[in-house]
Motif scaffolding. Structure first.
Motif, PDB file in Angstrom:
ATOM      1  N   MET A   1       7.585   8.787 -48.859  1.00 21.71           N
ATOM      2  CA  MET A   1       6.174   8.947 -49.110  1.00 21.71           C
ATOM      3  C   MET A   1       5.686   7.915 -50.121  1.00 21.71           C
ATOM      4  N   GLU A   2       6.535   7.692 -51.066  1.00 21.57           N
ATOM      5  CA  GLU A   2       6.212   6.735 -52.108  1.00 21.57           C
ATOM      6  C   GLU A   2       6.060   5.324 -51.512  1.00 21.57           C
ATOM      7  N   ASN A   3       6.883   5.040 -50.568  1.00 25.48           N
ATOM      8  CA  ASN A   3       6.874   3.758 -49.886  1.00 25.48           C
ATOM      9  C   ASN A   3       5.570   3.577 -49.105  1.00 25.48           C
ATOM     10  N   ASN A   4       5.117   4.633 -48.494  1.00 29.18           N
ATOM     11  CA  ASN A   4       3.894   4.639 -47.717  1.00 29.18           C
ATOM     12  C   ASN A   4       2.694   4.407 -48.625  1.00 29.18           C
ATOM     13  N   THR A   5       2.716   4.956 -49.809  1.00 30.10           N
ATOM     14  CA  THR A   5       1.625   4.811 -50.765  1.00 30.10           C
ATOM     15  C   THR A   5       1.558   3.371 -51.267  1.00 30.10           C
ATOM     16  N   GLU A   6       2.718   2.781 -51.482  1.00 27.88           N
ATOM     17  CA  GLU A   6       2.749   1.402 -51.949  1.00 27.88           C
ATOM     18  C   GLU A   6       2.196   0.453 -50.874  1.00 27.88           C
ATOM     19  N   ASN A   7       2.513   0.737 -49.619  1.00 26.93           N
ATOM     20  CA  ASN A   7       2.001  -0.085 -48.514  1.00 26.93           C
ATOM     21  C   ASN A   7       0.479   0.018 -48.426  1.00 26.93           C
ATOM     22  N   THR A   8      -0.026   1.214 -48.620  1.00 24.80           N
ATOM     23  CA  THR A   8      -1.468   1.432 -48.551  1.00 24.80           C
ATOM     24  C   THR A   8      -2.164   0.711 -49.692  1.00 24.80           C
ATOM     25  N   GLU A   9      -1.590   0.793 -50.898  1.00 26.75           N
ATOM     26  CA  GLU A   9      -2.189   0.121 -52.049  1.00 26.75           C
ATOM     27  C   GLU A   9      -2.129  -1.400 -51.863  1.00 26.75           C
ATOM     28  N   SER A  10      -1.039  -1.906 -51.326  1.00 28.86           N
ATOM     29  CA  SER A  10      -0.905  -3.343 -51.108  1.00 28.86           C
ATOM     30  C   SER A  10      -1.902  -3.815 -50.051  1.00 28.86           C
ATOM     31  N   LYS A  11      -2.142  -2.995 -49.023  1.00 30.66           N
ATOM     32  CA  LYS A  11      -3.131  -3.334 -48.008  1.00 30.66           C
ATOM     33  C   LYS A  11      -4.523  -3.325 -48.604  1.00 30.66           C
ATOM     34  N   ASP A  12      -4.805  -2.359 -49.451  1.00 34.51           N
ATOM     35  CA  ASP A  12      -6.111  -2.301 -50.102  1.00 34.51           C
ATOM     36  C   ASP A  12      -6.326  -3.511 -50.997  1.00 34.51           C
ATOM     37  N   ASN A  13      -5.281  -3.902 -51.729  1.00 35.96           N
ATOM     38  CA  ASN A  13      -5.386  -5.083 -52.602  1.00 35.96           C
ATOM     39  C   ASN A  13      -5.602  -6.354 -51.767  1.00 35.96           C
ATOM     40  N   ASN A  14      -4.874  -6.433 -50.689  1.00 42.12           N
ATOM     41  CA  ASN A  14      -5.032  -7.608 -49.813  1.00 42.12           C
ATOM     42  C   ASN A  14      -6.424  -7.647 -49.203  1.00 42.12           C
ATOM     43  N   SER A  15      -6.914  -6.528 -48.743  1.00 44.09           N
ATOM     44  CA  SER A  15      -8.245  -6.485 -48.150  1.00 44.09           C
ATOM     45  C   SER A  15      -9.310  -6.755 -49.202  1.00 44.09           C
ATOM     46  N   THR A  16      -9.091  -6.287 -50.418  1.00 48.62           N
ATOM     47  CA  THR A  16     -10.047  -6.540 -51.495  1.00 48.62           C
ATOM     48  C   THR A  16     -10.066  -8.026 -51.828  1.00 48.62           C
ATOM     49  N   LEU A  17      -8.895  -8.629 -51.893  1.00 52.50           N
ATOM     50  CA  LEU A  17      -8.829 -10.059 -52.153  1.00 52.50           C
ATOM     51  C   LEU A  17      -9.504 -10.849 -51.031  1.00 52.50           C
ATOM     52  N   LEU A  18      -9.270 -10.429 -49.802  1.00 53.61           N
ATOM     53  CA  LEU A  18      -9.870 -11.103 -48.660  1.00 53.61           C
ATOM     54  C   LEU A  18     -11.389 -10.976 -48.692  1.00 53.61           C
ATOM     55  N   ILE A  19     -11.880  -9.807 -49.032  1.00 53.48           N
ATOM     56  CA  ILE A  19     -13.328  -9.578 -49.112  1.00 53.48           C
ATOM     57  C   ILE A  19     -13.936 -10.438 -50.206  1.00 53.48           C
ATOM     58  N   GLU A  20     -13.281 -10.512 -51.348  1.00 49.04           N
ATOM     59  CA  GLU A  20     -13.773 -11.335 -52.463  1.00 49.04           C
ATOM     60  C   GLU A  20     -13.775 -12.814 -52.074  1.00 49.04           C
ATOM     61  N   LEU A  21     -12.731 -13.218 -51.382  1.00 54.47           N
ATOM     62  CA  LEU A  21     -12.638 -14.607 -50.939  1.00 54.47           C
ATOM     63  C   LEU A  21     -13.760 -14.938 -49.957  1.00 54.47           C
ATOM     64  N   LEU A  22     -14.010 -14.033 -49.016  1.00 49.18           N
ATOM     65  CA  LEU A  22     -15.078 -14.247 -48.041  1.00 49.18           C
ATOM     66  C   LEU A  22     -16.454 -14.243 -48.695  1.00 49.18           C
ATOM     67  N   LYS A  23     -16.638 -13.424 -49.733  1.00 49.09           N
ATOM     68  CA  LYS A  23     -17.918 -13.409 -50.434  1.00 49.09           C
ATOM     69  C   LYS A  23     -18.151 -14.715 -51.188  1.00 49.09           C
ATOM     70  N   SER A  24     -17.072 -15.302 -51.675  1.00 49.86           N
ATOM     71  CA  SER A  24     -17.223 -16.530 -52.450  1.00 49.86           C
ATOM     72  C   SER A  24     -17.473 -17.753 -51.561  1.00 49.86           C
ATOM     73  N   ILE A  25     -17.147 -17.642 -50.291  1.00 49.83           N
ATOM     74  CA  ILE A  25     -17.376 -18.756 -49.378  1.00 49.83           C
ATOM     75  C   ILE A  25     -18.829 -18.739 -48.935  1.00 49.83           C
ATOM     76  N   ASN A  26     -19.473 -19.895 -49.055  1.00 55.13           N
ATOM     77  CA  ASN A  26     -20.853 -20.031 -48.617  1.00 55.13           C
ATOM     78  C   ASN A  26     -20.810 -20.451 -47.144  1.00 55.13           C
ATOM     79  N   VAL A  27     -21.047 -19.508 -46.268  1.00 55.97           N
ATOM     80  CA  VAL A  27     -20.926 -19.740 -44.826  1.00 55.97           C
ATOM     81  C   VAL A  27     -21.978 -20.737 -44.357  1.00 55.97           C
ATOM     82  N   ASN A  28     -23.185 -20.623 -44.908  1.00 56.27           N
ATOM     83  CA  ASN A  28     -24.246 -21.551 -44.491  1.00 56.27           C
ATOM     84  C   ASN A  28     -23.870 -22.998 -44.824  1.00 56.27           C
TER      85      ASN A  28
END
Length: 132
Positions: A1-28
């Motif tokens: 169970m502990e392993n599953n929680t760590e995977n979820t937290e790592s996915k959340d961190n990765n998705s948060t980093l990805l979202i921040e990266l995408l926000k910082s990119i000026n698409v226009n």
């Protein structure tokens, strides 16, 4: 169970980093940069095509000028050749007539010489080499 929680937290961190990266990119700005690149490439291709056409036209004009000059020189050559041969034939005919007048050649030889001269004249002036 502990392993599953760590995977979820790592996915959340990765998705948060990805979202921040995408926000910082000026698409226009990115789209505009890509568009400018392709527009410049198309402009370069169009310019090079125009330059190739200009070079082709210049070569064609130069080719026509050279052909006209060649035709002019060829006409001068054939005209000179014609007059040279006419003068030579007149000299030969005059010589044969003078020799015949002073009885240096007989009538049979005179006929043979005139036949040869006439045959040469007909063959030479009707040949494919002479185009006047």
């Amino acid at each position: 169970m502990e392993n599953n929680t760590e995977n979820t937290e790592s996915k959340d961190n990765n998705s948060t980093l990805l979202i921040e990266l995408l926000k910082s990119i000026n698409v226009n700005a990115l789209v505009e940069t890509i568009t400018n690149f392709f527009d410049k490439k198309a402009d370069r291709e169009a310019r090079s095509q125009i330059e190739r056409e200009k070079i082709g036209e210049t070569l064609e004009v130069e080719k026509l000028k050279a052909q006209n000059e060649f035709n002019k020189l060829n006409l001068q050559f054939t005209t000179r050749k014609f007059w040279k041969e006419v003068i030579i034939l007149i000299i030969i005919m005059g010589s044969v007539l003078l020799l015949s007048y002073y009885d240096k050649i007989d009538n049979c030889t005179l006929g043979t010489l005139f036949g040869s001269i006439i045959g040469y004249t007909i063959g030479n002036f009707n040949s494919n080499n002479f185009r006047g």
